[in-house]
Write an enzyme that holds these catalytic residues in place. Structure first.
Site, PDB file in Angstrom:
ATOM      1  N   GLY A 199       5.400  49.283  12.636  1.00  9.69           N
ATOM      2  CA  GLY A 199       6.854  49.127  12.619  1.00  9.69           C
ATOM      3  C   GLY A 199       7.246  47.669  12.755  1.00  9.69           C
ATOM      4  N   GLY A 224      10.276  46.509  13.027  1.00  8.26           N
ATOM      5  CA  GLY A 224      11.674  46.477  13.453  1.00  8.26           C
ATOM      6  C   GLY A 224      11.835  45.451  14.551  1.00  8.26           C
ATOM      7  N   GLY A 282      10.776  53.069  16.558  1.00  6.28           N
ATOM      8  CA  GLY A 282      12.079  53.610  16.944  1.00  6.28           C
ATOM      9  C   GLY A 282      11.998  54.376  18.257  1.00  6.28           C
ATOM     10  N   ARG A 283      13.148  54.852  18.708  1.00  7.49           N
ATOM     11  CA  ARG A 283      13.231  55.493  20.018  1.00  7.49           C
ATOM     12  C   ARG A 283      13.956  56.829  19.905  1.00  7.49           C
ATOM     13  NH1 ARG A 283      11.821  52.391  24.162  1.00  7.49           N
ATOM     14  NH2 ARG A 283      13.268  53.339  25.632  1.00  7.49           N
ATOM     15  N   HIS A 314      30.892  18.075  18.365  1.00  2.25           N
ATOM     16  CA  HIS A 314      29.833  17.401  17.608  1.00  2.25           C
ATOM     17  C   HIS A 314      28.940  16.625  18.562  1.00  2.25           C
ATOM     18  CE1 HIS A 314      27.786  15.288  14.416  1.00  2.25           C
ATOM     19  NE2 HIS A 314      27.927  14.173  15.131  1.00  2.25           N
ATOM     20  N   ASP A 335      22.129  55.004  24.731  1.00  4.79           N
ATOM     21  CA  ASP A 335      21.058  55.410  23.810  1.00  4.79           C
ATOM     22  C   ASP A 335      20.961  56.922  23.637  1.00  4.79           C
ATOM     23  OD1 ASP A 335      20.391  52.745  23.639  1.00  4.79           O
ATOM     24  OD2 ASP A 335      18.297  53.004  24.226  1.00  4.79           O
ATOM     25  N   VAL A 385       0.436  54.800   7.298  1.00  4.31           N
ATOM     26  CA  VAL A 385      -0.548  54.845   8.386  1.00  4.31           C
ATOM     27  C   VAL A 385      -1.221  56.214   8.398  1.00  4.31           C
ATOM     28  CG1 VAL A 385      -0.817  54.739  10.899  1.00  4.31           C
ATOM     29  CG2 VAL A 385       0.733  53.150   9.735  1.00  4.31           C
TER      30      VAL A 385
HETATM   31  P1  FAD Z   1      18.513  53.223  29.633  1.00  5.68           P
HETATM   32  O1  FAD Z   1      18.538  51.764  29.803  1.00  5.68           O
HETATM   33  O2  FAD Z   1      17.325  53.832  28.966  1.00  5.68           O
HETATM   34  O3  FAD Z   1      18.701  53.844  31.083  1.00  5.68           O
HETATM   35  C1  FAD Z   1      18.612  55.200  31.326  1.00  5.68           C
HETATM   36  C2  FAD Z   1      18.300  55.419  32.797  1.00  5.68           C
HETATM   37  O4  FAD Z   1      18.472  56.785  33.102  1.00  5.68           O
HETATM   38  C3  FAD Z   1      16.860  55.076  33.182  1.00  5.68           C
HETATM   39  O5  FAD Z   1      16.860  54.267  34.326  1.00  5.68           O
HETATM   40  C4  FAD Z   1      16.230  56.432  33.477  1.00  5.68           C
HETATM   41  O6  FAD Z   1      15.259  56.359  34.492  1.00  5.68           O
HETATM   42  C5  FAD Z   1      17.437  57.203  33.963  1.00  5.68           C
HETATM   43  N1  FAD Z   1      17.321  58.671  33.818  1.00  5.68           N
HETATM   44  C6  FAD Z   1      17.028  59.368  32.704  1.00  5.68           C
HETATM   45  N2  FAD Z   1      17.104  60.700  32.963  1.00  5.68           N
HETATM   46  C7  FAD Z   1      17.460  60.823  34.269  1.00  5.68           C
HETATM   47  C8  FAD Z   1      17.723  61.932  35.122  1.00  5.68           C
HETATM   48  N3  FAD Z   1      17.690  63.188  34.676  1.00  5.68           N
HETATM   49  N4  FAD Z   1      18.032  61.678  36.404  1.00  5.68           N
HETATM   50  C9  FAD Z   1      18.107  60.400  36.880  1.00  5.68           C
HETATM   51  N5  FAD Z   1      17.893  59.322  36.116  1.00  5.68           N
HETATM   52  C10 FAD Z   1      17.579  59.536  34.826  1.00  5.68           C
HETATM   53  N6  FAD Z   1      19.071  45.993  23.662  1.00  5.68           N
HETATM   54  C11 FAD Z   1      19.823  44.888  23.552  1.00  5.68           C
HETATM   55  O7  FAD Z   1      21.050  45.002  23.453  1.00  5.68           O
HETATM   56  N7  FAD Z   1      19.277  43.646  23.575  1.00  5.68           N
HETATM   57  C12 FAD Z   1      17.943  43.460  23.678  1.00  5.68           C
HETATM   58  O8  FAD Z   1      17.467  42.325  23.692  1.00  5.68           O
HETATM   59  C13 FAD Z   1      17.114  44.599  23.780  1.00  5.68           C
HETATM   60  N8  FAD Z   1      15.785  44.474  23.909  1.00  5.68           N
HETATM   61  C14 FAD Z   1      15.019  45.588  24.016  1.00  5.68           C
HETATM   62  C15 FAD Z   1      13.635  45.428  24.098  1.00  5.68           C
HETATM   63  C16 FAD Z   1      12.821  46.533  24.192  1.00  5.68           C
HETATM   64  C17 FAD Z   1      11.334  46.345  24.287  1.00  5.68           C
HETATM   65  C18 FAD Z   1      13.398  47.834  24.235  1.00  5.68           C
HETATM   66  C19 FAD Z   1      12.542  49.051  24.382  1.00  5.68           C
HETATM   67  C20 FAD Z   1      14.760  48.000  24.159  1.00  5.68           C
HETATM   68  C21 FAD Z   1      15.584  46.877  24.030  1.00  5.68           C
HETATM   69  N9  FAD Z   1      16.964  46.997  23.913  1.00  5.68           N
HETATM   70  C22 FAD Z   1      17.732  45.879  23.777  1.00  5.68           C
HETATM   71  C23 FAD Z   1      17.630  48.300  23.928  1.00  5.68           C
HETATM   72  C24 FAD Z   1      18.209  48.592  25.325  1.00  5.68           C
HETATM   73  O9  FAD Z   1      17.186  48.518  26.276  1.00  5.68           O
HETATM   74  C25 FAD Z   1      18.861  49.958  25.349  1.00  5.68           C
HETATM   75  O10 FAD Z   1      19.796  50.066  24.289  1.00  5.68           O
HETATM   76  C26 FAD Z   1      19.597  50.178  26.662  1.00  5.68           C
HETATM   77  O11 FAD Z   1      18.712  50.088  27.746  1.00  5.68           O
HETATM   78  C27 FAD Z   1      20.284  51.543  26.673  1.00  5.68           C
HETATM   79  O12 FAD Z   1      20.945  51.718  27.883  1.00  5.68           O
HETATM   80  P2  FAD Z   1      21.210  53.159  28.509  1.00  5.68           P
HETATM   81  O13 FAD Z   1      21.957  52.923  29.758  1.00  5.68           O
HETATM   82  O14 FAD Z   1      21.783  54.031  27.477  1.00  5.68           O
HETATM   83  O15 FAD Z   1      19.774  53.758  28.815  1.00  5.68           O
HETATM   84  P1  NAI Z   2      13.449  49.855  14.946  1.00  7.68           P
HETATM   85  O1  NAI Z   2      14.255  50.983  14.481  1.00  7.68           O
HETATM   86  O2  NAI Z   2      14.071  48.533  15.126  1.00  7.68           O
HETATM   87  O3  NAI Z   2      12.236  49.627  13.941  1.00  7.68           O
HETATM   88  C1  NAI Z   2      11.318  50.632  13.653  1.00  7.68           C
HETATM   89  C2  NAI Z   2      10.555  50.237  12.397  1.00  7.68           C
HETATM   90  O4  NAI Z   2       9.448  51.109  12.281  1.00  7.68           O
HETATM   91  C3  NAI Z   2      11.400  50.389  11.130  1.00  7.68           C
HETATM   92  O5  NAI Z   2      11.287  49.226  10.351  1.00  7.68           O
HETATM   93  C4  NAI Z   2      10.802  51.610  10.454  1.00  7.68           C
HETATM   94  O6  NAI Z   2      10.897  51.562   9.058  1.00  7.68           O
HETATM   95  C5  NAI Z   2       9.356  51.531  10.922  1.00  7.68           C
HETATM   96  N1  NAI Z   2       8.652  52.818  10.934  1.00  7.68           N
HETATM   97  C6  NAI Z   2       9.105  54.020  11.362  1.00  7.68           C
HETATM   98  N2  NAI Z   2       8.128  54.962  11.243  1.00  7.68           N
HETATM   99  C7  NAI Z   2       7.050  54.331  10.742  1.00  7.68           C
HETATM  100  C8  NAI Z   2       5.725  54.755  10.410  1.00  7.68           C
HETATM  101  N3  NAI Z   2       5.326  56.010  10.593  1.00  7.68           N
HETATM  102  N4  NAI Z   2       4.883  53.839   9.902  1.00  7.68           N
HETATM  103  C9  NAI Z   2       5.247  52.558   9.708  1.00  7.68           C
HETATM  104  N5  NAI Z   2       6.490  52.095  10.008  1.00  7.68           N
HETATM  105  C10 NAI Z   2       7.364  52.969  10.523  1.00  7.68           C
HETATM  106  O7  NAI Z   2      12.744  50.373  16.278  1.00  7.68           O
HETATM  107  P2  NAI Z   2      11.958  49.613  17.440  1.00  7.68           P
HETATM  108  O8  NAI Z   2      11.483  48.284  16.982  1.00  7.68           O
HETATM  109  O9  NAI Z   2      10.998  50.597  17.963  1.00  7.68           O
HETATM  110  O10 NAI Z   2      13.078  49.372  18.512  1.00  7.68           O
HETATM  111  C11 NAI Z   2      13.837  50.474  18.997  1.00  7.68           C
HETATM  112  C12 NAI Z   2      15.232  50.070  19.266  1.00  7.68           C
HETATM  113  O11 NAI Z   2      15.290  49.316  20.465  1.00  7.68           O
HETATM  114  C13 NAI Z   2      15.856  49.165  18.222  1.00  7.68           C
HETATM  115  O12 NAI Z   2      16.365  49.894  17.136  1.00  7.68           O
HETATM  116  C14 NAI Z   2      16.951  48.536  18.993  1.00  7.68           C
HETATM  117  O13 NAI Z   2      18.031  49.404  19.009  1.00  7.68           O
HETATM  118  C15 NAI Z   2      16.365  48.413  20.376  1.00  7.68           C
HETATM  119  N6  NAI Z   2      15.882  47.040  20.565  1.00  7.68           N
HETATM  120  C16 NAI Z   2      16.785  46.030  20.507  1.00  7.68           C
HETATM  121  C17 NAI Z   2      16.382  44.734  20.658  1.00  7.68           C
HETATM  122  C18 NAI Z   2      17.375  43.659  20.533  1.00  7.68           C
HETATM  123  O14 NAI Z   2      18.567  43.942  20.526  1.00  7.68           O
HETATM  124  N7  NAI Z   2      16.961  42.397  20.441  1.00  7.68           N
HETATM  125  C19 NAI Z   2      14.989  44.385  20.937  1.00  7.68           C
HETATM  126  C20 NAI Z   2      14.117  45.527  20.929  1.00  7.68           C
HETATM  127  C21 NAI Z   2      14.580  46.794  20.780  1.00  7.68           C
END
Ligand code: FAD
Ligand code: NAI
Length: 475
Positions: A190, A192, A281-282, A454, A322, A247
């Protein structure tokens, strides 16, 4: 006897904790439940974003970028640094400290706003006259009664079918942020946002990185011109991105992970790596909510079904972030959390999906807001386009970071800005001006007439606005 609240928020990620604070600010009696545990079993507030997402990934990106600069860019400034080494354990420990500071900061904020925090899993028991009964199990064992409920339970990484994460060889974002030594060969599935950010971290530290992407186009959601420019930069950095990859079988052996795959030409190949990050993806997380007990409606993807106001099918139950439709971004979750709290208080909270910015924190950074050129073409909207390269920006030259451009798209008749797309230095910061402009429905002429400091990178935004009217001054 259950403890009674006006609002119970399940989840303390960016959607949940922000909703809890805003509801408390508006005079409601609020409980917030979260089950995330730190390494000693204590609460770790902030959800995916703080623990295994936005914050730790940016900490590692920063450390690896310093390392890369020391090795590759210091010399051009006249600084000699030989034998630069990376202590990965120390880099990861620093990242953990940054995470802990954020965890503790959020706990403090909840206390400051008089939100009652419960550490454990929250699940629905039943709907009653006074609202919803929610059971907390874990470090806190309680039954709570909430007149209204906000669900903000976030998302989890999607695994490849038949290949579960073991976080040792096959890594989700969680394991990817805890790798203890630089893998000689790193594979990612992926290309992404996570694939590119995590791939960049380890490439900078010396890994041979191969990313297998299923789609034939690179960053399909990004404006094509910007994606093309970014791809050129990543190719130069040695990030090997294979598009149109299928894959096949994945095997874990003593030497690491082997991935059978077919390239875009149909050739069967084998990729052998020390670690494999799966970033495809998630999926929304509703595990443990006991949604059936109250008849909460989910869609076919497992997301909680909500209307435009984030109301679920149950009266008084809302869902944000999310776990519902829309982009999986922390700031989108936060905006929805605020809007829901305000709606509960009888106000008119609103989230403008058209002005939610996106940022990919690679080098160069990629950031955008609004529509891409391709989307405008599909919609049949007449537009004007202006671009300005960082190569012609004085500050970018002084920084030694001239890759990329700012591209502005405006309506052909009204000149209203419809989208801005940036690839280049500090794109994450530059995009804010464009978000503000679009929220105020500014024209490209508005930006062109504003005095920008600037030398600053933001002058490239002004020049892109001038370019819409074909009158750049510095290019
Ligand atoms: P979450 O942050 O997932 O929080 C959910 C919480 O609910 C968790 O603490 C979990 O433990 C809790 N929970 C779940 N079920 C229960 C239950 N039944 N009882 C009690 N607690 C519970 N987004 C950006 O905007 N910028 C970025 O740079 C960025 N980078 C990212 C990098 C990575 C590697 C990843 C994986 C994601 C990234 N994201 C980024 C996406 C971002 O993390 C999510 O969009 C964001 O965290 C979503 O917020 P949320 O509050 O919906 O859920
Ligand atoms: P993503 O949706 O950004 O990218 C997933 C990629 O995997 C896509 O390009 C898709 O075509 C590819 N893919 C899917 N199935 C596949 C397969 N079977 N084989 C090969 N390729 C495949 O998802 P990612 O990177 O996992 O991140 C999840 C989410 O977390 C993002 O969509 C974003 O919302 C959030 N995130 C945000 C960040 C930020 O704001 N800087 C940083 C990291 C995550």
């Amino acid at each position: 006897m259950s403890k009674q609240f006006d609002v119970i928020v399940i989840g303390a990620g960016p959607g949940g904790y922000i909703a809890a604070i805003r509801a408390a600010q508006l005079g409601m009696n609020v409980a917030c439940i979260d089950e995330w545990k730190n390494s000693t079993g204590g609460p770790a507030l902030g959800g995916t974003c703080t623990n295994v997402g936005c914050i730790p990934s940016k900490a590692l990106l920063q450390s690896s970028e310093h390392f890369h600069h020391a090795n590759h860019h210091f010399a051009e400034h006249g600084i000699s640094a030989s034998d630069v080494k990376m202590d990965v354990a120390k880099m990861v420990a620093r990242k953990d400290t940054v995470v802990k500071q954020n965890n503790d900061g959020i706990l403090y904020l909840l206390k400051k706003n008089k939100v009652s925090f419960f550490h454990g899993r929250g699940s629905f028991v039943k709907a009653g006259d006074g609202g919803y009964e929610i059971k907390v199990t874990g470090a806190s064992e309680e039954t709570l009664l909430g007149k209204q409920v906000i669900i903000a339970t976030g998302s989890n990484a999607r695994a490849l079918p038949g290949t579960p994460f073991d976080e040792e060889n096959i890594l989700s974002n969680d394991g990817a942020l805890r790798i203890g030594a630089v893998p000689k060969k790193l594979g990612l599935i992926g290309s992404g946002v996570i694939g590119l950010e995590m791939g960049s971290v380890w490439r900078r530290l010396g890994s041979e990185v191969t990313i297998l992407e299923g789609l034939p186009t690179f960053l399909g959601a990004v404006d094509e011109q910007i994606a093309k420019e970014a791809k050129k930069a990543f190719d130069k950095q040695g990030l090997k991105i294979e598009l149109g990859a299928i894959v096949g079988e994945i095997k874990i052996g003593k030497a690491g992970v082997s991935i059978a795959w077919t390239n875009a030409k149909g050739e069967a190949l084998l990729l052998e790596v020390d670690k494999l990050i799966v970033s495809i993806g998630r999926v929304p997380n509703t595990t443990g909510l006991n949604a059936d007990a109250v008849g909460l409606k989910l869609d076919e993807r497992g997301a909680i079904v909500v209307d435009d106001l984030c109301q679920t099918n149950l009266p008084g139950v809302w869902a944000v972030g999310d776990v519902v439709r829309g982009p999986m971004l922390a700031h989108k979750a936060e905006e929805e959390g605020v809007a829901v709290a305000e709606r509960m208080a009888g106000q008119h909270g609103h989230v403008n999906f058209n002005t939610i910015p996106w940022v990919i924190y690679t080098s160069p950074e990629i950031a955008w807001v609004g529509q891409t050129e391709q989307q405008l073409k599909v919609a049949g909207r007449a537009y004007k386009s202006g671009t300005f390269p960082f190569l012609a920006n004085g500050r970018a030259r002084a920084l030694g970071d001239t890759t990329g451009m700012v591209k502005m798209l405006a309506d052909a008749t009204t000149d209203e800005i419809l989208g801005v797309h940036i690839v280049g230095p500090m794109a994450s910061e530059l995009i804010s001006e464009c978000v503000v402009a679009m929220e105020f429905r500014a024209s490209s002429e508005d930006i062109a007439r504003i005095c920008h400091a600037h030398p600053s990178l933001s002058e490239a935004t002004k020049e892109a606005a001038l370019a819409v009217d074909k009158r750049t001054l510095n290019f």
